[in-house]
Design a protein around this motif. Structure first.
Motif, PDB file in Angstrom:
ATOM      1  N   CYS A  60       0.870  -1.161   0.000  1.00  0.00           N
ATOM      2  CA  CYS A  60       0.000   0.000   0.000  1.00  0.00           C
ATOM      3  C   CYS A  60       0.910   1.214   0.000  1.00  0.00           C
ATOM      4  O   CYS A  60       1.590   1.505   0.998  1.00  0.00           O
ATOM      5  CB  CYS A  60      -0.936   0.008   1.204  1.00  0.00           C
ATOM      6  SG  CYS A  60      -2.160   1.332   1.135  1.00  0.00           S
ATOM      7  N   ILE A  74      -3.173   0.330  -3.343  1.00  0.00           N
ATOM      8  CA  ILE A  74      -2.864  -1.066  -3.031  1.00  0.00           C
ATOM      9  C   ILE A  74      -2.337  -1.713  -4.308  1.00  0.00           C
ATOM     10  O   ILE A  74      -2.927  -1.595  -5.376  1.00  0.00           O
ATOM     11  CB  ILE A  74      -4.095  -1.804  -2.469  1.00  0.00           C
ATOM     12  CG1 ILE A  74      -4.429  -1.221  -1.092  1.00  0.00           C
ATOM     13  CG2 ILE A  74      -3.829  -3.306  -2.384  1.00  0.00           C
ATOM     14  CD1 ILE A  74      -5.619  -1.832  -0.412  1.00  0.00           C
ATOM     15  N   GLY A  93      -5.171  -6.882   2.651  1.00  0.00           N
ATOM     16  CA  GLY A  93      -5.899  -5.697   2.188  1.00  0.00           C
ATOM     17  C   GLY A  93      -6.592  -4.948   3.309  1.00  0.00           C
ATOM     18  O   GLY A  93      -6.556  -3.719   3.364  1.00  0.00           O
ATOM     19  N   HIS A  96      -3.999  -3.044   5.175  1.00  0.00           N
ATOM     20  CA  HIS A  96      -3.595  -1.855   4.424  1.00  0.00           C
ATOM     21  C   HIS A  96      -4.649  -0.759   4.508  1.00  0.00           C
ATOM     22  O   HIS A  96      -4.316   0.410   4.700  1.00  0.00           O
ATOM     23  CB  HIS A  96      -3.361  -2.198   2.952  1.00  0.00           C
ATOM     24  CG  HIS A  96      -2.057  -2.854   2.679  1.00  0.00           C
ATOM     25  ND1 HIS A  96      -0.851  -2.427   3.198  1.00  0.00           N
ATOM     26  CD2 HIS A  96      -1.754  -3.917   1.904  1.00  0.00           C
ATOM     27  CE1 HIS A  96       0.119  -3.186   2.756  1.00  0.00           C
ATOM     28  NE2 HIS A  96      -0.393  -4.115   1.974  1.00  0.00           N
ATOM     29  N   ASN A  97      -5.912  -1.127   4.353  1.00  0.00           N
ATOM     30  CA  ASN A  97      -6.977  -0.121   4.428  1.00  0.00           C
ATOM     31  C   ASN A  97      -6.965   0.585   5.774  1.00  0.00           C
ATOM     32  O   ASN A  97      -7.039   1.820   5.839  1.00  0.00           O
ATOM     33  CB  ASN A  97      -8.345  -0.762   4.197  1.00  0.00           C
ATOM     34  CG  ASN A  97      -8.576  -1.157   2.763  1.00  0.00           C
ATOM     35  OD1 ASN A  97      -7.876  -0.720   1.862  1.00  0.00           O
ATOM     36  ND2 ASN A  97      -9.554  -2.008   2.540  1.00  0.00           N
TER      37      ASN A  97
END
Length: 107
Positions: A60, A74, A93, A96-97
């Motif tokens: 990311c 990403i 994911g 990362h978010n």
């Protein structure tokens, strides 16, 4: 099969990350070497590990600011074939978010 654990990458992971990248995307050492030289930062890369092996990875990378909104991108989520369908890419994911939002990304 070993259970997956998740963490940020470490500098010592780079050779394994390059191998995983080549295995999944087919890019060669010249491309991945430049990516890691120019863009790799520990905090940009999350990995799933199983039995001491990098099972999955994802990046990311902070992106552009447009109309006052900060973005993050990403990139290069890759999972070894034998570890697919176990939720590794999803967990990477989600991590990362959460990190992007916590550090001020709007998108």
């Amino acid at each position: 099969m070993s259970e997956l654990s998740f963490r940020l990458s470490r500098e010592g992971d780079i050779p394994a990350l390059q191998r995983r990248w080549a295995e999944v995307f087919g890019d060669g050492e010249e491309f991945t070497g430049e990516f890691f030289r120019l863009l790799w930062r520990r905090e940009y890369c999350r990995v799933a590990e199983a039995g001491g092996e990098i099972a999955a990875m994802g990046f990311c990378i902070p992106g552009a600011v447009a109309r006052g909104a900060r973005s993050s991108y990403i990139y290069a989520k890759a999972t070894a074939e034998r570890y697919r369908s176990l939720g590794a890419a999803r967990e990477i994911g989600l991590g990362h978010n959460a990190a992007a939002i916590a550090t001020g990304a709007d998108l």
